[in-house]
Design a protein around this motif. Structure first.
Motif, PDB file in Angstrom:
ATOM      1  N   ALA A  87      36.096 -50.898  32.463  1.00  0.00           N
ATOM      2  CA  ALA A  87      35.287 -50.417  31.334  1.00  0.00           C
ATOM      3  C   ALA A  87      34.443 -49.230  31.753  1.00  0.00           C
ATOM      4  O   ALA A  87      34.351 -48.223  31.041  1.00  0.00           O
ATOM      5  CB  ALA A  87      34.408 -51.548  30.810  1.00  0.00           C
ATOM      6  N   ARG A  88      33.805 -49.319  32.920  1.00  0.00           N
ATOM      7  CA  ARG A  88      32.985 -48.196  33.386  1.00  0.00           C
ATOM      8  C   ARG A  88      33.844 -46.969  33.692  1.00  0.00           C
ATOM      9  O   ARG A  88      33.452 -45.829  33.390  1.00  0.00           O
ATOM     10  CB  ARG A  88      32.195 -48.591  34.629  1.00  0.00           C
ATOM     11  N   ARG A  89      35.010 -47.189  34.299  1.00  0.00           N
ATOM     12  CA  ARG A  89      35.863 -46.061  34.680  1.00  0.00           C
ATOM     13  C   ARG A  89      36.258 -45.243  33.453  1.00  0.00           C
ATOM     14  O   ARG A  89      36.206 -44.013  33.461  1.00  0.00           O
ATOM     15  CB  ARG A  89      37.099 -46.600  35.411  1.00  0.00           C
ATOM     16  N   PHE A  90      36.659 -45.927  32.372  1.00  0.00           N
ATOM     17  CA  PHE A  90      37.075 -45.189  31.190  1.00  0.00           C
ATOM     18  C   PHE A  90      35.890 -44.617  30.422  1.00  0.00           C
ATOM     19  O   PHE A  90      35.999 -43.546  29.825  1.00  0.00           O
ATOM     20  CB  PHE A  90      37.959 -46.063  30.301  1.00  0.00           C
ATOM     21  N   SER A  91      34.759 -45.289  30.436  1.00  0.00           N
ATOM     22  CA  SER A  91      33.578 -44.698  29.813  1.00  0.00           C
ATOM     23  C   SER A  91      33.175 -43.424  30.537  1.00  0.00           C
ATOM     24  O   SER A  91      32.797 -42.416  29.913  1.00  0.00           O
ATOM     25  CB  SER A  91      32.410 -45.694  29.828  1.00  0.00           C
ATOM     26  N   THR A  92      33.259 -43.447  31.863  1.00  0.00           N
ATOM     27  CA  THR A  92      32.945 -42.258  32.652  1.00  0.00           C
ATOM     28  C   THR A  92      33.860 -41.106  32.281  1.00  0.00           C
ATOM     29  O   THR A  92      33.416 -39.972  32.055  1.00  0.00           O
ATOM     30  CB  THR A  92      33.079 -42.570  34.158  1.00  0.00           C
ATOM     31  N   LEU A  93      35.159 -41.380  32.179  1.00  0.00           N
ATOM     32  CA  LEU A  93      36.101 -40.329  31.820  1.00  0.00           C
ATOM     33  C   LEU A  93      35.903 -39.859  30.381  1.00  0.00           C
ATOM     34  O   LEU A  93      36.120 -38.686  30.071  1.00  0.00           O
ATOM     35  CB  LEU A  93      37.538 -40.808  32.031  1.00  0.00           C
ATOM     36  N   ASP A  94      35.515 -40.755  29.504  1.00  0.00           N
ATOM     37  CA  ASP A  94      35.241 -40.339  28.128  1.00  0.00           C
ATOM     38  C   ASP A  94      34.052 -39.375  28.085  1.00  0.00           C
ATOM     39  O   ASP A  94      34.066 -38.389  27.344  1.00  0.00           O
ATOM     40  CB  ASP A  94      34.989 -41.559  27.241  1.00  0.00           C
ATOM     41  N   HIS A  95      33.031 -39.659  28.892  1.00  0.00           N
ATOM     42  CA  HIS A  95      31.906 -38.726  28.998  1.00  0.00           C
ATOM     43  C   HIS A  95      32.365 -37.381  29.562  1.00  0.00           C
ATOM     44  O   HIS A  95      32.058 -36.318  28.998  1.00  0.00           O
ATOM     45  CB  HIS A  95      30.814 -39.303  29.909  1.00  0.00           C
ATOM     46  N   LEU A  96      33.082 -37.401  30.674  1.00  0.00           N
ATOM     47  CA  LEU A  96      33.416 -36.172  31.386  1.00  0.00           C
ATOM     48  C   LEU A  96      34.433 -35.316  30.641  1.00  0.00           C
ATOM     49  O   LEU A  96      34.474 -34.094  30.841  1.00  0.00           O
ATOM     50  CB  LEU A  96      33.947 -36.508  32.782  1.00  0.00           C
ATOM     51  N   THR A  97      35.246 -35.922  29.797  1.00  0.00           N
ATOM     52  CA  THR A  97      36.235 -35.157  29.031  1.00  0.00           C
ATOM     53  C   THR A  97      35.741 -34.784  27.638  1.00  0.00           C
ATOM     54  O   THR A  97      36.459 -34.117  26.890  1.00  0.00           O
ATOM     55  CB  THR A  97      37.546 -35.958  28.873  1.00  0.00           C
ATOM     56  N   GLY A  98      34.553 -35.215  27.278  1.00  0.00           N
ATOM     57  CA  GLY A  98      34.078 -34.970  25.920  1.00  0.00           C
ATOM     58  C   GLY A  98      34.866 -35.745  24.890  1.00  0.00           C
ATOM     59  O   GLY A  98      35.121 -35.258  23.778  1.00  0.00           O
ATOM     60  N   GLY A  99      35.280 -36.978  25.257  1.00  0.00           N
ATOM     61  CA  GLY A  99      35.986 -37.820  24.290  1.00  0.00           C
ATOM     62  C   GLY A  99      37.471 -37.558  24.202  1.00  0.00           C
ATOM     63  O   GLY A  99      38.083 -37.784  23.153  1.00  0.00           O
ATOM     64  N   ARG A 100      38.090 -37.140  25.304  1.00  0.00           N
ATOM     65  CA  ARG A 100      39.524 -36.820  25.264  1.00  0.00           C
ATOM     66  C   ARG A 100      40.371 -37.799  26.070  1.00  0.00           C
ATOM     67  O   ARG A 100      41.501 -37.497  26.423  1.00  0.00           O
ATOM     68  CB  ARG A 100      39.754 -35.396  25.778  1.00  0.00           C
ATOM     69  N   ILE A 101      39.859 -38.982  26.324  1.00  0.00           N
ATOM     70  CA  ILE A 101      40.584 -39.926  27.169  1.00  0.00           C
ATOM     71  C   ILE A 101      41.189 -41.063  26.349  1.00  0.00           C
ATOM     72  O   ILE A 101      40.600 -41.523  25.369  1.00  0.00           O
ATOM     73  CB  ILE A 101      39.657 -40.510  28.269  1.00  0.00           C
ATOM     74  N   GLY A 102      42.376 -41.481  26.759  1.00  0.00           N
ATOM     75  CA  GLY A 102      43.029 -42.648  26.178  1.00  0.00           C
ATOM     76  C   GLY A 102      43.530 -43.544  27.294  1.00  0.00           C
ATOM     77  O   GLY A 102      43.787 -43.088  28.414  1.00  0.00           O
ATOM     78  N   TRP A 103      43.675 -44.818  26.998  1.00  0.00           N
ATOM     79  CA  TRP A 103      44.168 -45.788  27.972  1.00  0.00           C
ATOM     80  C   TRP A 103      45.497 -46.342  27.506  1.00  0.00           C
ATOM     81  O   TRP A 103      45.607 -46.881  26.409  1.00  0.00           O
ATOM     82  CB  TRP A 103      43.153 -46.930  28.132  1.00  0.00           C
ATOM     83  N   ASN A 104      46.516 -46.208  28.355  1.00  0.00           N
ATOM     84  CA  ASN A 104      47.798 -46.853  28.100  1.00  0.00           C
ATOM     85  C   ASN A 104      47.751 -48.250  28.695  1.00  0.00           C
ATOM     86  O   ASN A 104      47.753 -48.424  29.916  1.00  0.00           O
ATOM     87  CB  ASN A 104      48.939 -46.043  28.723  1.00  0.00           C
ATOM     88  N   ILE A 105      47.712 -49.261  27.831  1.00  0.00           N
ATOM     89  CA  ILE A 105      47.544 -50.652  28.252  1.00  0.00           C
ATOM     90  C   ILE A 105      48.878 -51.207  28.733  1.00  0.00           C
ATOM     91  O   ILE A 105      49.846 -51.261  27.978  1.00  0.00           O
ATOM     92  CB  ILE A 105      47.048 -51.515  27.068  1.00  0.00           C
ATOM     93  N   VAL A 106      48.942 -51.615  29.996  1.00  0.00           N
ATOM     94  CA  VAL A 106      50.144 -52.260  30.507  1.00  0.00           C
ATOM     95  C   VAL A 106      49.760 -53.526  31.252  1.00  0.00           C
ATOM     96  O   VAL A 106      48.666 -53.620  31.830  1.00  0.00           O
ATOM     97  CB  VAL A 106      50.972 -51.335  31.430  1.00  0.00           C
TER      98      VAL A 106
END
Length: 466
Positions: free
Chosen positions: A117-136
């Motif tokens: 959860a923290r890893r993707f929140s961090t990337l969402d901050h750093l990309t300005g909301g351009r991150i997606g997660w492919n759930i596998v």
């Protein structure tokens, strides 16, 4: 009536050989430079020039060791081995782009939800909301053994675990911090209001989590959610959680069926049928004329390795095709690999043999291939979309970066002329660009259930999966 816009992701992986195996040996291919940041930042800039919606980064945990019972061919042909972490690429690529989205694969079986959860929140901050997660959930026994298990969990049990995993993540992403928790009041010496930050208490069948989300709310809160899976359980999971679904297919009728099933699953979960964008994996070889494209295809075939493609497919199915005679029918075997693929290619009525599989993998993969001039490729793309209901494609690399450059320079202008492809990016986050409905999960998505529980989250002793 306006024509449906075609969506595009570049399909890639932080490795040498991804989908079209053997092509790393082509003299114009640069995939052996995958270990350098410039390889990825230049790719990101190229894709943004082509107005791609995103770069979809696959990943595996484990190795392809089913074919022949080892990694001899896997290592020699670099069949997704070695493979580096995809998430670490995103910040660098984001710093060189403004609009390109990033869909990154992370295997939930081996990642604890609290830290993911923290890893993707961090990337969402750093990309300005351009991150997606492919759930596998994974499909390799080699990964399970490497992570301390004797074998991976049974197929449907992995999805049960995934449902609970998402429940935990939604609580962290959507419920732990209220929107107005952060006030950054210098004079009052209050960065975040304690009464607006809530502890998640989850005690379920797979996870026990008691704690506060470590990141403040990002632009999207929950990253855009990608998922791939065509089994009955996988499709049901997609209907509940996915916003973008990645499918495979060889013909119009089969893909149409998959698209319809996916949209029906969204409706069954209380969502609209267009709540999910459906992408199909595809390879394209294009040149200014059909003759030149055919010549390029023949050139590529000289470097491809069909057996390497079959070794990859062995691990996708859990079946060792090395032990089959060329014309021996592929027998059904119960495995814990990709269930829908196993059922499609095995059994007495399937008609599949090792010889036929090798023919299908002529270019090192079994993905559908379009070869032709820009107008011919555009015709084929339009037919796929119009006759199946697809939203777009995950475009593979054959020769890197040539495959993407050719497509951008030749096919994109043709699609734009036909009104089937954007001429500029829309503003906003990745979710806004794709759906034009806001930066965060829509109200009918299961994850929004936790938004109204921010106060209860700090008071309720048990939370269970959705």
């Amino acid at each position: 009536m306006a024509k449906k816009q075609i969506r595009l992701n570049a399909f890639n992986m932080n490795c040498v050989g991804h989908i079209n195996h053997g092509l790393w040996t082509h003299p114009r291919d640069t995939s052996t430079q995958y270990k350098t940041l410039s390889y990825w930042t230049e790719l990101a800039k190229l894709l943004e020039r082509g107005l791609f919606d995103g770069l979809f980064l696959a990943d595996i945990v484990g190795v392809y060791d089913v074919y022949g019972g080892g990694i001899e061919l896997t290592a020699r042909e670099s069949i997704q081995l070695p493979v580096n972490d995809p998430l670490l690429l995103v910040s660098a690529m984001a710093s060189h782009t403004t609009h390109l989205g990033f869909g990154v694969t992370a295997n939930l079986t081996y990642e604890h939800p609290y830290l993911l959860a923290r890893r993707f929140s961090t990337l969402d901050h750093l990309t300005g909301g351009r991150i997606g997660w492919n759930i596998v959930t994974g499909y390799l026994d080699s990964a399970a053994r490497a992570m301390g298990l004797t074998a991976q969990h049974e197929h449907d049990r992995r999805y049960d675990q995934a449902d609970e995993y998402l429940s935990v993540l939604y609580q962290l992403w959507e419920g732990s911090w209220e929107d107005d928790a952060v006030i950054a009041d210098r004079l009052g010496r209050v960065y975040a209001r304690p009464d607006k930050v809530h502890k998640v208490r989850h005690h379920g069948a797979f996870y026990d989590v008691e704690g506060y989300h470590l990141s403040e709310p990002s632009s999207q809160r929950t990253p855009l959610l990608y998922q791939a899976g065509s089994s009955e359980r996988g499709v049901n999971f997609a209907g509940q959680h996915a916003e973008c679904v990645f499918i495979g297919g060889q013909d119009i009728q089969a893909v149409r069926h998959q698209v319809d099933r996916t949209r029906a699953s969204a409706v069954a979960a209380g969502r609209t049928p267009d709540a999910i964008k459906v992408f199909m994996g595809l390879s394209v070889i294009v040149a200014p004329t059909e003759a030149e494209a055919r010549e390029k295809h023949a050139d590529y075939l000289r470097y491809a390795n069909p057996e390497a493609g079959l070794a990859h497919f062995s691990s996708s199915t859990g079946i060792d095709f090395a032990g089959y005679g060329l014309d021996e029918p592929i027998r059904y075997q119960k495995t814990n690999a990709i269930e829908s693929v196993v059922k499609a290619f095995t059994g007495k009525d399937s008609g599949w043999t090792k010889r036929r599989l090798l023919e299908q993998h002529a270019l090192g993969s079994r993905y559908p291939l379009i070869v032709g001039s820009p107008s011919q490729v555009a015709d084929a793309l339009e037919q796929w979309v119009d006759e199946t209901g697809l939203d777009g494609f995950n475009l593979t690399r054959i020769v890197t970066p040539e495959s993407y450059t050719d497509f951008i320079d030749l096919v994109i202008p043709e699609l734009q002329t036909r009104g089937r492809y954007k001429t500029a990016y829309e503003p906003g986050t990745l979710r806004e660009k794709l759906f034009a409905q806001g930066a965060r999960l829509p109200p009918d998505h299961a994850g929004t259930h936790w938004r109204n529980l921010t106060h209860q989250a700090s008071q309720t002793p048990r939370q269970t999966a959705i």
